[in-house]
Design an enzyme around this catalytic site. Sequence first.
Site, PDB file in Angstrom:
ATOM      1  N   HIS A 198      -2.995   7.304   2.879  1.00 50.28           N
ATOM      2  CA  HIS A 198      -3.512   5.988   2.404  1.00 50.28           C
ATOM      3  C   HIS A 198      -4.819   5.437   2.938  1.00 50.28           C
ATOM      4  CE1 HIS A 198      -3.649   1.923   1.231  1.00 50.28           C
ATOM      5  NE2 HIS A 198      -3.389   1.406   2.390  1.00 50.28           N
ATOM      6  N   ASN A 245     -10.084   0.300  -0.104  1.00 51.01           N
ATOM      7  CA  ASN A 245      -8.465   0.217  -0.219  1.00 51.01           C
ATOM      8  C   ASN A 245      -7.920  -0.181  -1.502  1.00 51.01           C
ATOM      9  OD1 ASN A 245      -5.771  -0.220   0.203  1.00 51.01           O
ATOM     10  ND2 ASN A 245      -5.905  -1.106   2.238  1.00 51.01           N
ATOM     11  N   CYS A 262       0.945  -1.257  -0.053  1.00 48.23           N
ATOM     12  CA  CYS A 262       0.117  -0.086  -0.018  1.00 48.23           C
ATOM     13  C   CYS A 262       0.855   1.429   0.189  1.00 48.23           C
ATOM     14  CB  CYS A 262      -0.916   0.162   1.165  1.00 48.23           C
ATOM     15  SG  CYS A 262      -2.011  -1.436   1.069  1.00 48.23           S
TER      16      CYS A 262
HETATM   17  O1  UT7 Z   1      -3.646  -1.122   3.986  1.00 41.01           O
HETATM   18  C1  UT7 Z   1      -2.899  -2.167   4.389  1.00 41.01           C
HETATM   19  C2  UT7 Z   1      -3.024  -2.511   5.566  1.00 41.01           C
HETATM   20  N1  UT7 Z   1      -4.236  -2.969   6.228  1.00 41.01           N
HETATM   21  C3  UT7 Z   1      -4.701  -2.159   7.179  1.00 41.01           C
HETATM   22  O2  UT7 Z   1      -4.271  -1.191   7.642  1.00 41.01           O
HETATM   23  C4  UT7 Z   1      -5.902  -2.844   7.963  1.00 41.01           C
HETATM   24  C5  UT7 Z   1      -6.060  -2.256   9.318  1.00 41.01           C
HETATM   25  N2  UT7 Z   1      -6.980  -2.791  10.092  1.00 41.01           N
HETATM   26  C6  UT7 Z   1      -8.476  -2.634   9.914  1.00 41.01           C
HETATM   27  O3  UT7 Z   1      -8.605  -1.678   9.121  1.00 41.01           O
HETATM   28  C7  UT7 Z   1      -9.271  -3.145  10.990  1.00 41.01           C
HETATM   29  O4  UT7 Z   1      -8.470  -4.064  12.192  1.00 41.01           O
HETATM   30  C8  UT7 Z   1     -10.277  -4.042  10.125  1.00 41.01           C
HETATM   31  C9  UT7 Z   1     -11.339  -3.213   9.472  1.00 41.01           C
HETATM   32  C10 UT7 Z   1      -9.593  -5.047   9.469  1.00 41.01           C
HETATM   33  C11 UT7 Z   1     -11.253  -4.889  11.419  1.00 41.01           C
HETATM   34  O5  UT7 Z   1     -11.878  -3.928  12.268  1.00 41.01           O
HETATM   35  P1  UT7 Z   1     -11.645  -3.976  13.779  1.00 41.01           P
HETATM   36  O6  UT7 Z   1     -12.677  -3.198  14.450  1.00 41.01           O
HETATM   37  O7  UT7 Z   1     -10.377  -4.367  14.171  1.00 41.01           O
HETATM   38  O8  UT7 Z   1     -12.397  -5.486  13.900  1.00 41.01           O
HETATM   39  P2  UT7 Z   1     -12.119  -6.740  14.493  1.00 41.01           P
HETATM   40  O9  UT7 Z   1     -11.013  -7.739  13.544  1.00 41.01           O
HETATM   41  O10 UT7 Z   1     -11.701  -6.503  16.022  1.00 41.01           O
HETATM   42  O11 UT7 Z   1     -13.263  -7.458  14.624  1.00 41.01           O
HETATM   43  C12 UT7 Z   1     -14.437  -7.085  15.473  1.00 41.01           C
HETATM   44  C13 UT7 Z   1     -15.628  -8.248  15.419  1.00 41.01           C
HETATM   45  C14 UT7 Z   1     -15.365  -9.640  15.066  1.00 41.01           C
HETATM   46  O12 UT7 Z   1     -16.220 -10.531  15.777  1.00 41.01           O
HETATM   47  P3  UT7 Z   1     -16.405 -10.663  17.367  1.00 41.01           P
HETATM   48  O13 UT7 Z   1     -15.144 -11.757  17.623  1.00 41.01           O
HETATM   49  O14 UT7 Z   1     -16.290  -9.536  18.251  1.00 41.01           O
HETATM   50  O15 UT7 Z   1     -17.725 -11.525  17.666  1.00 41.01           O
HETATM   51  C15 UT7 Z   1     -15.127  -9.826  13.699  1.00 41.01           C
HETATM   52  O16 UT7 Z   1     -15.378 -11.298  13.525  1.00 41.01           O
HETATM   53  O17 UT7 Z   1     -16.142  -7.908  13.938  1.00 41.01           O
HETATM   54  C16 UT7 Z   1     -16.352  -9.222  13.071  1.00 41.01           C
HETATM   55  N3  UT7 Z   1     -16.179  -8.856  11.794  1.00 41.01           N
HETATM   56  C17 UT7 Z   1     -17.040  -8.428  10.974  1.00 41.01           C
HETATM   57  N4  UT7 Z   1     -18.318  -8.619  11.270  1.00 41.01           N
HETATM   58  C18 UT7 Z   1     -19.159  -8.112  10.137  1.00 41.01           C
HETATM   59  C19 UT7 Z   1     -14.916  -8.973  10.970  1.00 41.01           C
HETATM   60  N5  UT7 Z   1     -14.839  -8.651   9.859  1.00 41.01           N
HETATM   61  C20 UT7 Z   1     -16.419  -8.266   9.750  1.00 41.01           C
HETATM   62  C21 UT7 Z   1     -17.068  -8.059   8.647  1.00 41.01           C
HETATM   63  N6  UT7 Z   1     -18.556  -8.136   8.983  1.00 41.01           N
HETATM   64  N7  UT7 Z   1     -16.903  -7.799   7.435  1.00 41.01           N
END
Ligand code: UT7
Length: 327
Positions: free
Chosen positions: A252, A282, A113
Amino acid sequence: MVKVGIVALGKYLPPKKMTNFDLEKIVDTSDEWIMARTGIKERRISALEEKTSDIAVKAALDALRNSSLKAEDIEAIFVATVTPDSNFPSVACLVQKAIGAKKAFAYDISAACSGFLYAMTTAKQFIATGMVKNALVIAADRFTTIIDWKDRNTCVLFGDGGGACVLAPVKEGGILSDYLISDGECASLMGVVPDKVRTPFDPSVDAAKLPYVVMNGQELFKKAVPGMAEAVDIAAEKAGIPLDQIKCVVPHQANDRIIASVAKRAGIDKEKFFINIDKYGNISAASVVVALCEAVETGRIKKGDRVGLVVFGAGLVAAANIVEWSY
Ligand code: UT7
Protein backbone atom coordinates in the site's frame (compact mmCIF):
# COMPACT_ATOMS: atom_id res chain seq x y z
CA MET A 1 -10.02 -26.55 -3.97
CA VAL A 2 -9.44 -24.89 -7.34
CA LYS A 3 -6.18 -22.88 -7.74
CA VAL A 4 -7.03 -19.22 -8.32
CA GLY A 5 -4.86 -16.53 -9.89
CA ILE A 6 -4.89 -13.00 -11.22
CA VAL A 7 -5.24 -13.41 -15.00
CA ALA A 8 -5.50 -9.72 -16.01
CA LEU A 9 -5.07 -6.26 -14.52
CA GLY A 10 -6.31 -2.79 -15.42
CA LYS A 11 -6.30 0.74 -14.06
CA TYR A 12 -7.72 4.21 -14.52
CA LEU A 13 -6.28 7.43 -13.14
CA PRO A 14 -8.12 10.71 -13.76
CA PRO A 15 -5.96 12.87 -16.05
CA LYS A 16 -5.98 16.02 -13.89
CA LYS A 17 -2.77 16.32 -11.86
CA MET A 18 -2.28 18.34 -8.68
CA THR A 19 1.37 18.94 -7.81
CA ASN A 20 2.89 19.81 -4.45
CA PHE A 21 3.46 23.30 -5.87
CA ASP A 22 -0.30 23.61 -6.52
CA LEU A 23 -0.91 22.67 -2.87
CA GLU A 24 1.56 25.33 -1.69
CA LYS A 25 -0.97 27.86 -3.00
CA ILE A 26 -3.84 26.57 -0.85
CA VAL A 27 -2.30 25.43 2.48
CA ASP A 28 0.81 26.21 4.53
CA THR A 29 3.01 23.46 3.07
CA SER A 30 5.96 22.99 0.72
CA ASP A 31 7.08 20.61 -1.99
CA GLU A 32 10.20 20.03 0.14
CA TRP A 33 8.17 18.93 3.23
CA ILE A 34 5.79 16.69 1.28
CA MET A 35 8.62 15.00 -0.67
CA ALA A 36 10.81 14.50 2.41
CA ARG A 37 8.03 13.27 4.73
CA THR A 38 5.97 11.20 2.25
CA GLY A 39 7.67 10.78 -1.15
CA ILE A 40 4.64 12.25 -2.95
CA LYS A 41 5.22 14.64 -5.90
CA GLU A 42 1.72 14.80 -7.36
CA ARG A 43 -1.70 13.17 -7.20
CA ARG A 44 -4.73 12.84 -9.53
CA ILE A 45 -7.98 14.71 -8.95
CA SER A 46 -11.22 13.39 -10.45
CA ALA A 47 -13.49 15.71 -12.40
CA LEU A 48 -16.55 17.17 -10.66
CA GLU A 49 -18.96 14.96 -12.61
CA GLU A 50 -16.74 11.86 -12.41
CA LYS A 51 -18.13 9.46 -9.81
CA THR A 52 -16.40 6.55 -8.10
CA SER A 53 -18.49 4.19 -10.25
CA ASP A 54 -17.14 5.91 -13.42
CA ILE A 55 -13.57 5.34 -12.22
CA ALA A 56 -14.42 1.72 -11.31
CA VAL A 57 -16.00 1.09 -14.73
CA LYS A 58 -12.94 2.43 -16.59
CA ALA A 59 -10.54 0.31 -14.50
CA ALA A 60 -12.78 -2.75 -14.96
CA LEU A 61 -12.99 -2.32 -18.74
CA ASP A 62 -9.19 -1.99 -18.90
CA ALA A 63 -8.79 -5.27 -16.97
CA LEU A 64 -11.35 -7.01 -19.21
CA ARG A 65 -9.55 -5.74 -22.36
CA ASN A 66 -6.38 -7.34 -20.98
CA SER A 67 -8.17 -10.65 -20.37
CA SER A 68 -9.71 -13.30 -22.60
CA LEU A 69 -13.11 -12.80 -20.94
CA LYS A 70 -16.01 -10.57 -21.90
CA ALA A 71 -18.25 -8.72 -19.44
CA GLU A 72 -21.04 -11.26 -20.17
CA ASP A 73 -18.75 -14.04 -18.90
CA ILE A 74 -18.18 -12.45 -15.46
CA GLU A 75 -19.95 -14.25 -12.62
CA ALA A 76 -19.11 -12.01 -9.63
CA ILE A 77 -18.15 -8.36 -9.16
CA PHE A 78 -16.59 -6.97 -5.98
CA VAL A 79 -15.82 -3.28 -5.55
CA ALA A 80 -13.60 -2.11 -2.69
CA THR A 81 -14.35 1.51 -1.86
CA VAL A 82 -14.98 3.87 1.04
CA THR A 83 -16.17 6.66 -1.24
CA PRO A 84 -19.18 5.10 -3.02
CA ASP A 85 -21.39 7.31 -5.20
CA SER A 86 -24.03 6.99 -2.45
CA ASN A 87 -24.79 4.62 0.46
CA PHE A 88 -26.68 2.44 -1.99
CA PRO A 89 -27.05 1.07 -4.63
CA SER A 90 -23.58 -0.41 -4.45
CA VAL A 91 -20.87 0.73 -6.83
CA ALA A 92 -20.56 -2.93 -7.83
CA CYS A 93 -24.15 -2.96 -9.14
CA LEU A 94 -23.53 0.29 -11.05
CA VAL A 95 -20.45 -1.29 -12.63
CA GLN A 96 -22.45 -4.41 -13.50
CA LYS A 97 -25.03 -2.29 -15.33
CA ALA A 98 -22.44 -0.13 -17.12
CA ILE A 99 -20.39 -3.03 -18.46
CA GLY A 100 -23.35 -5.38 -19.11
CA ALA A 101 -22.19 -8.21 -16.83
CA LYS A 102 -25.72 -9.62 -16.67
CA LYS A 103 -24.72 -13.01 -15.23
CA ALA A 104 -22.86 -11.61 -12.20
CA PHE A 105 -23.79 -11.01 -8.59
CA ALA A 106 -22.24 -7.79 -7.29
CA TYR A 107 -21.50 -6.09 -3.99
CA ASP A 108 -19.13 -3.61 -2.32
CA ILE A 109 -16.52 -4.24 0.35
CA SER A 110 -15.46 -1.56 2.86
CA ALA A 111 -11.93 -1.99 4.21
CA ALA A 112 -10.41 1.46 3.54
CA CYS A 113 -6.85 1.28 2.16
CA SER A 114 -6.84 -2.52 2.55
CA GLY A 115 -10.01 -2.90 0.48
CA PHE A 116 -8.48 -4.42 -2.64
CA LEU A 117 -6.84 -7.36 -0.87
CA TYR A 118 -9.95 -7.91 1.28
CA ALA A 119 -12.06 -8.02 -1.90
CA MET A 120 -9.58 -10.18 -3.82
CA THR A 121 -9.33 -12.67 -0.95
CA THR A 122 -13.14 -12.81 -0.68
CA ALA A 123 -13.51 -13.34 -4.44
CA LYS A 124 -10.86 -16.05 -4.40
CA GLN A 125 -12.90 -18.16 -1.95
CA PHE A 126 -15.93 -18.16 -4.28
CA ILE A 127 -13.81 -19.44 -7.17
CA ALA A 128 -11.76 -21.88 -5.08
CA THR A 129 -14.94 -23.55 -3.80
CA GLY A 130 -16.44 -23.73 -7.29
CA MET A 131 -19.36 -21.35 -6.66
CA VAL A 132 -18.30 -19.12 -9.56
CA LYS A 133 -15.84 -19.57 -12.44
CA ASN A 134 -14.38 -16.06 -12.33
CA ALA A 135 -14.64 -12.66 -10.66
CA LEU A 136 -13.92 -9.03 -11.40
CA VAL A 137 -12.30 -7.34 -8.40
CA ILE A 138 -12.18 -3.57 -8.51
CA ALA A 139 -10.86 -0.92 -6.12
CA ALA A 140 -11.83 2.70 -6.67
CA ASP A 141 -11.75 5.73 -4.43
CA ARG A 142 -12.23 9.48 -4.66
CA PHE A 143 -10.61 10.49 -1.39
CA THR A 144 -10.29 14.07 -2.61
CA THR A 145 -14.08 14.39 -2.15
CA ILE A 146 -13.85 13.68 1.60
CA ILE A 147 -10.74 15.75 2.34
CA ASP A 148 -10.75 18.96 4.34
CA TRP A 149 -8.72 21.09 1.93
CA LYS A 150 -7.75 23.42 4.80
CA ASP A 151 -6.10 20.57 6.76
CA ARG A 152 -2.46 20.25 5.66
CA ASN A 153 -2.11 17.10 7.79
CA THR A 154 -4.33 15.18 5.37
CA CYS A 155 -4.95 17.11 2.13
CA VAL A 156 -1.41 16.62 0.79
CA LEU A 157 -1.57 12.84 1.09
CA PHE A 158 -4.46 11.56 -1.02
CA GLY A 159 -5.50 11.27 -4.65
CA ASP A 160 -8.17 9.58 -6.80
CA GLY A 161 -8.05 6.50 -9.01
CA GLY A 162 -9.00 2.91 -9.59
CA GLY A 163 -7.59 -0.49 -10.44
CA ALA A 164 -9.07 -3.89 -11.24
CA CYS A 165 -8.19 -7.51 -11.79
CA VAL A 166 -9.85 -10.58 -13.25
CA LEU A 167 -9.54 -13.68 -11.05
CA ALA A 168 -9.95 -17.13 -12.55
CA PRO A 169 -8.71 -20.71 -12.09
CA VAL A 170 -5.04 -21.21 -13.04
CA LYS A 171 -3.09 -24.41 -13.68
CA GLU A 172 0.09 -23.27 -11.95
CA GLY A 173 0.93 -20.70 -9.29
CA GLY A 174 -1.80 -18.18 -8.52
CA ILE A 175 -2.66 -16.84 -5.07
CA LEU A 176 -0.63 -19.06 -2.75
CA SER A 177 -1.70 -17.61 0.60
CA ASP A 178 -4.01 -15.10 2.24
CA TYR A 179 -3.74 -13.29 5.55
CA LEU A 180 -6.32 -10.79 6.81
CA ILE A 181 -6.29 -9.17 10.25
CA SER A 182 -8.33 -6.35 11.79
CA ASP A 183 -8.07 -4.34 15.01
CA GLY A 184 -11.26 -2.42 15.72
CA GLU A 185 -9.77 -1.24 19.05
CA CYS A 186 -7.87 1.36 17.00
CA ALA A 187 -10.86 2.47 14.92
CA SER A 188 -10.60 6.04 16.24
CA LEU A 189 -7.20 6.62 14.56
CA MET A 190 -8.78 7.49 11.22
CA GLY A 191 -12.28 8.09 9.97
CA VAL A 192 -14.82 10.50 8.57
CA VAL A 193 -16.55 13.15 10.74
CA PRO A 194 -19.17 14.29 11.47
CA ASP A 195 -20.58 10.84 11.98
CA LYS A 196 -23.79 10.79 9.96
CA VAL A 197 -25.15 7.93 12.08
CA ARG A 198 -25.94 10.44 14.85
CA THR A 199 -28.68 12.03 12.75
CA PRO A 200 -31.71 12.13 12.04
CA PHE A 201 -31.94 14.53 14.97
CA ASP A 202 -28.94 15.94 16.77
CA PRO A 203 -28.89 19.72 17.07
CA SER A 204 -25.14 19.66 17.83
CA VAL A 205 -24.39 18.41 14.30
CA ASP A 206 -23.93 21.14 11.75
CA ALA A 207 -25.74 19.57 8.79
CA ALA A 208 -24.14 22.04 6.41
CA LYS A 209 -20.63 20.83 7.26
CA LEU A 210 -19.61 18.09 4.88
CA PRO A 211 -18.05 14.94 6.29
CA TYR A 212 -14.26 14.91 6.03
CA VAL A 213 -11.32 12.71 6.95
CA VAL A 214 -9.59 13.02 10.32
CA MET A 215 -6.43 11.05 10.95
CA ASN A 216 -3.85 10.52 13.70
CA GLY A 217 -0.93 10.19 11.27
CA GLN A 218 1.81 9.52 13.81
CA GLU A 219 -0.08 6.72 15.57
CA LEU A 220 -1.09 5.15 12.25
CA PHE A 221 2.54 5.25 11.13
CA LYS A 222 3.56 3.39 14.30
CA LYS A 223 0.87 0.74 13.74
CA ALA A 224 1.38 0.42 9.97
CA VAL A 225 5.06 -0.56 10.10
CA PRO A 226 4.83 -3.64 12.37
CA GLY A 227 1.37 -4.44 10.97
CA MET A 228 2.56 -4.67 7.37
CA ALA A 229 5.89 -6.35 8.20
CA GLU A 230 4.10 -9.02 10.23
CA ALA A 231 1.38 -9.52 7.60
CA VAL A 232 3.87 -10.21 4.79
CA ASP A 233 5.87 -12.49 7.06
CA ILE A 234 2.78 -14.54 8.04
CA ALA A 235 1.53 -14.73 4.43
CA ALA A 236 4.96 -15.99 3.30
CA GLU A 237 5.00 -18.60 6.04
CA LYS A 238 1.48 -19.74 5.10
CA ALA A 239 2.63 -20.07 1.48
CA GLY A 240 5.74 -21.99 2.56
CA ILE A 241 7.91 -19.45 0.73
CA PRO A 242 11.03 -18.04 2.45
CA LEU A 243 11.02 -14.21 2.31
CA ASP A 244 14.24 -14.19 0.26
CA GLN A 245 12.42 -16.01 -2.56
CA ILE A 246 10.01 -13.11 -2.98
CA LYS A 247 10.98 -11.25 -6.15
CA CYS A 248 8.84 -8.16 -5.67
CA VAL A 249 6.73 -6.69 -2.87
CA VAL A 250 3.86 -4.41 -3.86
CA PRO A 251 2.78 -2.47 -0.76
CA HIS A 252 0.00 0.00 0.00
CA GLN A 253 1.36 3.41 -0.98
CA ALA A 254 0.68 5.66 2.03
CA ASN A 255 4.16 6.97 2.73
CA ASP A 256 7.59 6.18 1.30
CA ARG A 257 9.01 6.24 4.85
CA ILE A 258 6.47 3.60 5.98
CA ILE A 259 7.56 1.39 3.06
CA ALA A 260 11.25 1.85 3.97
CA SER A 261 10.56 0.95 7.61
CA VAL A 262 8.47 -2.11 6.61
CA ALA A 263 11.33 -3.30 4.37
CA LYS A 264 13.83 -2.90 7.20
CA ARG A 265 11.62 -4.57 9.81
CA ALA A 266 10.70 -7.49 7.52
CA GLY A 267 14.34 -7.89 6.46
CA ILE A 268 13.51 -7.49 2.76
CA ASP A 269 15.69 -5.30 0.54
CA LYS A 270 13.80 -2.04 -0.16
CA GLU A 271 14.85 -2.36 -3.82
CA LYS A 272 12.36 -5.24 -4.06
CA PHE A 273 9.45 -2.94 -3.17
CA PHE A 274 7.53 -1.44 -6.09
CA ILE A 275 6.83 2.23 -5.37
CA ASN A 276 4.73 4.69 -7.38
CA ILE A 277 3.56 6.97 -4.56
CA ASP A 278 5.41 9.91 -6.17
CA LYS A 279 2.87 9.96 -9.05
CA TYR A 280 -0.43 9.29 -7.29
CA GLY A 281 -0.12 9.79 -3.52
CA ASN A 282 -2.34 7.52 -1.44
CA ILE A 283 -5.27 6.31 -3.56
CA SER A 284 -6.77 4.31 -0.70
CA ALA A 285 -8.15 0.91 -1.80
CA ALA A 286 -6.80 1.40 -5.33
CA SER A 287 -3.17 2.00 -4.30
CA VAL A 288 -1.98 -1.60 -4.25
CA VAL A 289 -3.77 -2.74 -7.43
CA VAL A 290 -2.64 0.29 -9.45
CA ALA A 291 0.94 -0.34 -8.26
CA LEU A 292 0.62 -4.05 -9.11
CA CYS A 293 -0.69 -3.21 -12.56
CA GLU A 294 2.28 -0.88 -13.20
CA ALA A 295 4.78 -3.40 -11.80
CA VAL A 296 3.53 -5.95 -14.36
CA GLU A 297 3.34 -3.39 -17.21
CA THR A 298 6.94 -2.29 -16.61
CA GLY A 299 8.30 -5.85 -16.43
CA ARG A 300 9.14 -5.74 -12.71
CA ILE A 301 6.92 -8.82 -12.31
CA LYS A 302 7.13 -11.72 -14.75
CA LYS A 303 5.60 -15.18 -15.08
CA GLY A 304 6.71 -17.47 -12.26
CA ASP A 305 7.80 -14.65 -9.93
CA ARG A 306 6.71 -14.87 -6.31
CA VAL A 307 5.11 -11.57 -5.36
CA GLY A 308 4.10 -10.21 -1.94
CA LEU A 309 1.08 -7.90 -1.72
CA VAL A 310 0.68 -6.06 1.58
CA VAL A 311 -1.71 -3.37 2.78
CA PHE A 312 -2.76 -1.42 5.85
CA GLY A 313 -5.60 0.98 6.53
CA ALA A 314 -8.16 2.59 8.77
CA GLY A 315 -10.21 0.16 10.81
CA LEU A 316 -7.52 -0.92 11.49
CA VAL A 317 -7.28 -3.47 8.70
CA ALA A 318 -4.19 -5.18 7.31
CA ALA A 319 -3.71 -7.96 4.77
CA ALA A 320 -1.09 -9.75 2.73
CA ASN A 321 -1.10 -12.32 -0.06
CA ILE A 322 1.70 -14.24 -1.71
CA VAL A 323 1.08 -14.73 -5.43
CA GLU A 324 3.02 -16.77 -7.98
CA TRP A 325 2.59 -14.81 -11.17
CA SER A 326 0.70 -16.81 -13.79
CA TYR A 327 1.25 -14.90 -17.04
O1 UT7 B 1 -3.26 4.92 4.31
C1 UT7 B 1 -4.02 4.91 5.44
C2 UT7 B 1 -3.43 5.29 6.69
N1 UT7 B 1 -2.64 6.49 6.72
C3 UT7 B 1 -1.34 6.41 6.94
O2 UT7 B 1 -0.78 5.35 6.96
C4 UT7 B 1 -0.61 7.68 7.27
C5 UT7 B 1 0.51 7.40 8.23
N2 UT7 B 1 1.19 8.59 8.70
C6 UT7 B 1 2.04 9.31 7.95
O3 UT7 B 1 2.29 8.97 6.81
C7 UT7 B 1 2.74 10.49 8.58
O4 UT7 B 1 2.50 10.48 9.97
C8 UT7 B 1 2.30 11.86 7.99
C9 UT7 B 1 2.81 12.00 6.56
C10 UT7 B 1 0.79 11.98 8.01
C11 UT7 B 1 2.89 13.00 8.80
O5 UT7 B 1 4.31 12.88 8.84
P1 UT7 B 1 5.08 13.00 10.24
O6 UT7 B 1 6.50 12.89 9.96
O7 UT7 B 1 4.45 11.99 11.18
O8 UT7 B 1 4.74 14.48 10.65
P2 UT7 B 1 4.07 14.99 12.00
O9 UT7 B 1 2.61 14.75 11.97
O10 UT7 B 1 4.87 14.52 13.16
O11 UT7 B 1 4.31 16.54 11.86
C12 UT7 B 1 5.65 17.11 11.91
C13 UT7 B 1 5.53 18.60 11.67
C14 UT7 B 1 4.47 19.29 12.53
O12 UT7 B 1 4.95 20.57 12.86
P3 UT7 B 1 5.59 20.86 14.32
O13 UT7 B 1 4.52 20.53 15.29
O14 UT7 B 1 6.77 19.95 14.43
O15 UT7 B 1 5.93 22.30 14.24
C15 UT7 B 1 3.30 19.40 11.58
O16 UT7 B 1 2.45 20.49 11.93
O17 UT7 B 1 5.15 18.83 10.31
C16 UT7 B 1 4.01 19.66 10.27
N3 UT7 B 1 3.21 19.32 9.10
C17 UT7 B 1 3.40 19.88 7.91
N4 UT7 B 1 4.26 20.81 7.47
C18 UT7 B 1 4.21 21.17 6.18
C19 UT7 B 1 2.21 18.40 9.02
N5 UT7 B 1 1.74 18.35 7.76
C20 UT7 B 1 2.46 19.28 7.05
C21 UT7 B 1 2.44 19.68 5.71
N6 UT7 B 1 3.32 20.62 5.32
N7 UT7 B 1 1.57 19.16 4.81
